[in-house]
Design a protein around this motif. Structure first.
Motif, PDB file in Angstrom:
ATOM      1  N   VAL A   1       0.846  -1.201   0.000  1.00 55.71           N
ATOM      2  CA  VAL A   1       0.000   0.000   0.000  1.00 55.71           C
ATOM      3  C   VAL A   1       0.878   1.246   0.000  1.00 55.71           C
ATOM      4  N   GLN A   2       1.858   1.262   0.890  1.00 54.84           N
ATOM      5  CA  GLN A   2       2.742   2.429   0.962  1.00 54.84           C
ATOM      6  C   GLN A   2       3.531   2.608  -0.335  1.00 54.84           C
ATOM      7  N   ARG A   3       4.046   1.508  -0.858  1.00 50.69           N
ATOM      8  CA  ARG A   3       4.871   1.587  -2.062  1.00 50.69           C
ATOM      9  C   ARG A   3       4.082   2.143  -3.242  1.00 50.69           C
ATOM     10  N   TYR A   4       2.875   1.636  -3.440  1.00 53.69           N
ATOM     11  CA  TYR A   4       2.085   2.100  -4.583  1.00 53.69           C
ATOM     12  C   TYR A   4       1.500   3.490  -4.346  1.00 53.69           C
ATOM     13  N   ALA A   5       1.185   3.809  -3.095  1.00 54.49           N
ATOM     14  CA  ALA A   5       0.717   5.166  -2.809  1.00 54.49           C
ATOM     15  C   ALA A   5       1.819   6.176  -3.112  1.00 54.49           C
ATOM     16  N   GLN A   6       3.056   5.851  -2.725  1.00 55.56           N
ATOM     17  CA  GLN A   6       4.191   6.741  -3.000  1.00 55.56           C
ATOM     18  C   GLN A   6       4.486   6.813  -4.488  1.00 55.56           C
ATOM     19  N   LEU A   7       4.371   5.666  -5.166  1.00 55.67           N
ATOM     20  CA  LEU A   7       4.568   5.661  -6.617  1.00 55.67           C
ATOM     21  C   LEU A   7       3.548   6.579  -7.284  1.00 55.67           C
ATOM     22  N   GLY A   8       2.294   6.480  -6.824  1.00 47.33           N
ATOM     23  CA  GLY A   8       1.256   7.327  -7.391  1.00 47.33           C
ATOM     24  C   GLY A   8       1.536   8.804  -7.168  1.00 47.33           C
TER      25      GLY A   8
END
Length: 848
Positions: free
Chosen positions: A256-263
């Motif tokens: 969740v954190q990784r993809y939220a940051q990617l976004g």
């Protein structure tokens, strides 16, 4: 009881024409306006009749299915919706509910089976849609949803996602699944556009369509994110993407954190959501700006909904209870239940929850996921979390007096069993672990716990559940090809060539056989699930491939085949074409990235070392033979250490420098990527990471650092350049790699033709996925590419025996001897692989 069609309609389905000529649907073949869609819906609704009837629809993600769905909703016919690819489920539900009309859409064909002119059912006026509960496709237990349920949930979702008529959503999930259906409903409500497709996210054609259609969003379940990792989603250029939604199960907090940051970096939002079929899809969402700080939360109730946490006896946490206009009417288990109205007013979710200090709700377990084993209450969710903390993906089920756990990948199940037993307080004998290659999943991507439970009773020789499907029809299918190339059994729909252990060696034979079987070689086929590779049934079949004079062969295969001929011919003086050895070093990096960088850290390390052994062991065995029959080599050659510890003067001891350098690089890179933080960096920066390795390699290329391996030209930078080629996902990245090759290779060899050969080889890898080859040459080319390393080894002994007689004969004999040694190694490897295995064939869970 019969009911005329009056007010029993869903507004967003009945008011399609109100959006005029705005695009409603975009497919790979057509664009359909809202007015055109409304016309088709009205036409089919007319065929359904004016009397309310029970309709069953086996749906695909295609135009006909969507039209049928909307025709039923707009004209008031209650609809049972289920997936097209589950004929047994359709048969079961037809037998249980006796629908008046059965609709079926598949492979471009739409059928309407009117089983009677009227109806035999009593249908409640509020009843609109019947869906299978999560994971129970084919079960007679259905969720009864009303017209108001569908309208209210569509409005709620459209509100918190901020959907407007400018949005375009790609259909990444089946419309028969409530999550996928909610995407359709919420976008049609706002006059937005659906990019309608059934392509998988691992298919490059999906992303081509996504870009052409300027799609703004797609929906994902946790398994979708695993697939996105495989295709390098983080490096894709998707300028129109506005947001990604996630539901269908818990996504790991770090993901969740990784993809939220990617976004955040790329300009799109991640919406983590929570829902159930019984709530028409959605109950909660996590505002994107809170995802990084609160990755374990499901968020806040959707607009119009409320939560309560009600105590559960014997448990510290209470059950999450939802209220709102999207709560179902109730369940149906028999046709008589279709006449009932609302039987529940609030939804007991079965999930245990708490509310954190920020006012966000968090799911901490599943009430039904508690089992009693030897008198102790065990939280199956906690079992999976304990193993997840150890870096092990797992699925657990309770059976009688035992805990059954499937762990993904190769693990020491005895040690894990002890750790787990201590962690949950159970006797070791009550914990049963099974290492499987891949956790079983339902069609929605959720874990299949019933399949995990069957592990407890898997016989020694379990039957192959799916691998035999479709055999004997028109030659070998994809499963047969993978079985032959990789010597594995029990191949599942979700398996890929790479997940089954494929590498650059087995890739050669498999790719050519696939091209022959399918008539084409799909892009990224090596990371495409088997179910997506299997050819779809064709009414008349594709034209005979015997008329085709050329076959497209993977560029890396062509380079290996041509390269080994030029290398051997140049060594013996028949040819004068230098540089191909260094092209093959770049190709080695290219193939390393394609086949050795998927999966979790430790499983892929084991796969990397296994592939390295397939290269090093045959080399060491042959060099040992050469050491015994000649006086040209030393013991250092046998252990592949001559380049490091051998004499600096160039002698016959340096014949095997190419093999030694490849082994050194593969061993070093595999060890580097085994470090957790390096592993994470490579997963997050899939294109930039090899460029960083390339930068390090340039230190030896420009002699800023002495590599300590005399008389072997530094090769890490070329290996990394090939790696970067494989990681390139868009035009800019391919141009970057091409520019780096053009800037750094010239001048390195102090031989312009040699420089040009290396640059040309890298550019071919970068820009040409396949090269057309005369079909008559495809099999010889496959043999040469497959045996290229073995030919490199044996030609040093073969050609001196024949060089004085005939150099062409010496070359042909060297090639033939290398192929023979390759065949011998394969035979020995095959015998070793066929040793008796553990009790689950190929380490797999039988799929149900």
């Amino acid at each position: 009881m019969t009911t005329q069609l009056e007010s029993a309609r869903v507004p967003f389905a009945a008011d399609l024409a109100g959006h005029g000529n705005r695009p409603a649907l975009i497919t790979d073949e057509l664009t359909l306006s809202y007015q055109d869609l409304a016309d088709r819906v009205c036409s089919l609704a007319w065929k359904m009749g004016t009397e309310r009837r029970l309709i069953a629809l086996a749906a695909s993600n295609d135009v006909d299915s969507l039209v049928a769905y909307l025709a039923a909703l707009s004209s008031g016919h209650p609809l049972i919706l289920l997936p097209e690819n589950k004929p047994a489920a359709l048969e079961s539900l037809v037998a249980a509910y006796n629908p008046d009309v059965v609709l079926h859409s598949a492979n471009g064909q739409f059928t309407l089976d009117e089983r009677r002119p009227g109806t035999v059912h009593r249908l409640h006026p509020d009843l609109a849609l019947l869906l299978s509960t999560s994971g129970s496709t084919g079960s007679p237990k259905l969720v009864r949803l009303s017209h108001a349920n569908l309208q209210a949930n569509a409005e709620s979702i459209a509100t918190y996602l901020g959907i407007t008529s400018a949005d375009r959503a790609a259909t990444t999930l089946p419309m028969s699944y409530c999550y996928g259906l909610s995407v359709i409903n919420s976008h049609l409500l706002r006059g937005a556009t659906l990019v309608l497709t059934d392509l998988s996210v691992v298919d490059s054609c999906f992303w081509d369509l996504f870009r052409r259609a300027d799609a703004t969003s797609f929906a994902a379940v946790p398994y979708t994110f695993e697939l996105l990792e495989r295709v390098g989603f983080a490096d894709m250029e998707l300028p129109s993407l506005r947001y990604v939604t996630q539901a269908g199960g818990r996504l790991a907090p770090d993901a969740v954190q990784r993809y939220a940051q990617l976004g955040r970096r790329q300009g799109w939002d991640l919406f983590v959501m929570y829902g159930q079929t019984e709530a028409t899809a959605r109950m909660a969402y996590l505002p994107p700006d809170l995802a990084v700080e609160y990755p374990t939360a499901i968020g806040v109730p959707v607009p119009g909904g409320t939560f309560q946490i009600k105590p559960v006896e014997g448990l510290a946490d209470g059950e999450l209870v939802y209220s709102g206009p999207n709560v179902m009417l109730g369940y149906a288990e028999q046709p008589e239940d279709l006449a009932q109205g609302r039987t529940i007013t609030e939804l007991r979710t079965g999930d245990l929850a708490r509310r954190n200090d920020a006012g966000l709700y968090e799911i901490v377990g599943r009430r039904s996921r508690f089992v009693k084993i030897v008198g102790l209450r065990v939280d199956l969710g906690q079992v999976e979390r304990i193993l997840a903390d150890l870096g092990v993906a797992a699925a657990s089920a309770g059976l009688d007096e035992r805990l059954i756990v499937a762990v993904e990948g190769r693990h020491d199940t005895q040690l894990l069993g002890k750790v787990l037993a201590q962690g949950v307080g159970l006797p070791r004998t009550a914990v049963e672990l099974h290492a499987v290659e891949e956790l079983p999943r339902l069609g929605t991507g959720k874990l299949d716990y019933s399949a995990v439970a069957t592990l407890a009773s898997v016989p020694e020789a379990a039957p192959r559940s799916q691998a035999d499907a479709g055999k004997g029809q028109g030659g070998p299918n994809v499963r047969q090809i993978f079985e032959d190339a990789l010597e594995v059994k029990d191949i599942a729909d979700t398996d890929t060539f790479v997940s089954l252990g494929g590498d650059s060696l087995s890739f050669v034979a498999a790719s050519v056989r696939l091209e022959q079987a399918l008539g084409h070689l799909p892009a990224n086929w090596h990371v495409t699930p088997v179910r997506d590779l299997e050819p779809k049934p064709q009414g008349s079949g594709r034209p005979s491939r015997r008329k085709r004079l050329f076959a497209p062969i993977d560029t890396s295969i062509v380079l290996r085949a041509v390269g080994i001929v030029l290398i051997a011919g140049t060594h013996m003086g028949l040819l004068h074409w230098q540089g191909m050895a260094h092209v093959l070093i770049a190709a080695a990096g290219f193939n390393f990235a394609r086949f050795q960088l998927t999966g979790e850290r430790l499983p892929r390390l084991r796969r990397q070392l296994g592939s390295l052994a397939r290269l090093a062991v045959p080399a060491m065995v042959f060099i040992a033979f050469a050491y015994l029959v000649t006086d040209r080599y030393s013991l250092l050659n046998i252990v592949l250490l001559n380049a490091i510890l051998g004499p600096e003067q160039v002698t016959t001891h340096w014949h095997f420098w190419f093999v030694e350098v490849i082994v050194y690089i593969l061993l070093a890179v595999s060890a580097l990527l085994a470090i957790p933080w390096v592993y994470r960096a490579e997963r997050h920066l899939q294109f930039l990471f090899p460029l960083a390795v390339f930068g390090v390699g340039l230190l030896t290329r420009y002699e800023h650092v002495e590599p300590g391996i005399p008389h072997t030209t530094p090769a890490l930078w070329l290996f990394a350049l090939g790696w970067a080629v494989a990681a390139s996902r868009n035009l800019l990245q391919r141009l970057t790699v091409s520019a780096l090759a053009i800037l750094t290779v010239p001048g390195f060899f102090e031989n312009p033709s040699r420089d040009l050969t290396v640059v040309a080889g890298i550019l071919l890898l970068t820009w040409l996925p396949a090269i057309p080859v005369p079909r008559a040459l495809s099999k010889p080319m496959v043999l040469l590419a497959s045996a290229s390393m073995h030919i490199y080894l044996v030609h040093w002994l073969v050609y001196p025996l024949l060089a004085d007689r005939s150099l062409p004969l010496a070359l042909v004999a060297s090639l033939a001897a290398g192929v023979a040694y390759w065949a011998l190694c394969n035979t020995v490897t095959g015998l070793l692989r066929r040793r008796p295995s553990a009790k689950v064939p190929n380490g797999k869970v039988p799929k149900t």
